[in-house]
Design a protein around this motif. Structure first.
Motif, mmCIF file in Angstrom:
data_model
loop_
_atom_site.group_PDB
_atom_site.id
_atom_site.type_symbol
_atom_site.label_atom_id
_atom_site.label_comp_id
_atom_site.label_asym_id
_atom_site.label_seq_id
_atom_site.Cartn_x
_atom_site.Cartn_y
_atom_site.Cartn_z
ATOM 1 N N UNK A 229 -6.618 -60.558 64.834
ATOM 2 C CA UNK A 229 -5.661 -60.861 63.762
ATOM 3 C C UNK A 229 -4.494 -59.879 63.714
ATOM 4 N N UNK A 230 -4.633 -58.711 64.348
ATOM 5 C CA UNK A 230 -3.510 -57.763 64.338
ATOM 6 C C UNK A 230 -2.294 -58.330 65.062
ATOM 7 N N UNK A 231 -2.489 -59.393 65.858
ATOM 8 C CA UNK A 231 -1.354 -59.994 66.565
ATOM 9 C C UNK A 231 -0.578 -60.979 65.693
ATOM 10 N N UNK A 232 -1.027 -61.188 64.469
ATOM 11 C CA UNK A 232 -0.303 -62.082 63.559
ATOM 12 C C UNK A 232 0.836 -61.359 62.848
ATOM 13 N N UNK A 233 0.554 -60.154 62.381
ATOM 14 C CA UNK A 233 1.564 -59.407 61.635
ATOM 15 C C UNK A 233 1.169 -57.941 61.620
ATOM 16 N N UNK A 234 2.154 -57.070 61.661
ATOM 17 C CA UNK A 234 1.887 -55.636 61.611
ATOM 18 C C UNK A 234 2.805 -54.956 60.606
ATOM 19 N N UNK A 235 2.255 -53.938 59.965
ATOM 20 C CA UNK A 235 3.065 -53.113 59.069
ATOM 21 C C UNK A 235 3.949 -52.145 59.856
#
Length: 248
Positions: A229-235
């Motif tokens: 799921x880290x490939x969906x959005x990152x801070x």
């Protein structure tokens, strides 16, 4: 990022501890610490020049770090003989070369380098395992399609009974049908034989489709790891720009 916490639920197949790599005045890898989870498919993504291929080659000793330590199944890589290391962690590259001769000749090569012989029965079994029809065993390797050649490359690596597969852009030159076949093969190897897979891909959709875990590298640094799921959005701004396709 809390490295220890992010990896605590998995046993590490390969662990990097403060690894850096320099070539003359150029820094390729910068203080990498992180683990590739055992029996998972980890996708390794990031823009061009991030150091992904350099890092992958360190996993089986094709390159050695300038500083830091790498552990394979808890054992320091520099304490493992090169033959044993490359048997335990096999690598398949984007354009894996085929030697002149038959598919059997190509499959037999890694064993011959170890002074061993490949039986026809074992060769046929490994073709079954990678989904290549048995009739191809005697075919000229140069006449195979790109997808078939990649299957032979993977089979050649599996003959070493590797529990870790290192894959570098292995589908980037394949047509959609061959790509799907290779993806199905890697998924099956992971699920059936619990083979750990570390896969560099520039294709983010493929990474999301295939990966269970992800490493994201930017400019020689490991900037984020975690479930797919880290490939969906990152801070992290640089990571989010990459995920949005703002730089490759």
């Amino acid at each position: 990022m809390d490295e220890e916490r992010s990896h605590s639920m998995y046993e590490p197949a390969i662990h990097f501890q403060r690894v850096s790599y320099h070539v003359q005045d150029t820094t390729i890898l910068r203080d990498i610490t992180g683990s590739f989870p055992e029996q998972k498919i980890t996708v390794l993504v990031g823009p061009s020049g991030a150091g992904k291929t350099t890092l992958l080659k360190m996993c089986n000793g094709l390159l050695s770090p300038t500083t830091g330590e790498i552990y394979l199944e808890g054992q320091r890589v520099d304490e493992i003989t090169p033959i044993d290391l490359r048997r335990r962690a096999g690598i398949v590259l984007q354009n894996s070369p085929m030697i002149t001769g038959s598919v059997f000749d190509n499959l037999a090569l890694p064993l011959r380098l170890q002074g061993k012989e490949l039986s026809e029965e074992k060769a046929l079994t490994i073709l079954d395992q990678v989904g290549l029809e048995r009739k191809y065993l005697t075919s000229d390797s140069q006449n195979l399609s790109g997808g078939q050649q990649q299957k032979v490359s993977i089979a050649r690596t599996l003959l070493n009974e590797s529990k870790i597969l290192l894959l570098d852009e292995i589908t980037s030159a394949l047509d959609p049908s061959s790509l799907n076949e290779v993806e199905d093969l890697i998924r099956n190897l992971n699920e059936t034989y619990q083979i750990t897979v570390i896969w560099i891909t520039h294709n983010l959709e493929q990474a999301k489709r295939m990966g269970q875990y992800a490493w994201i590298m930017v400019d020689g640094k490991l900037v984020e790891t975690g479930e797919i799921e880290v490939l969906q959005y990152s801070e992290i701004p640089s990571v989010n720009r990459f995920l949005k396709g703002e730089f490759k």
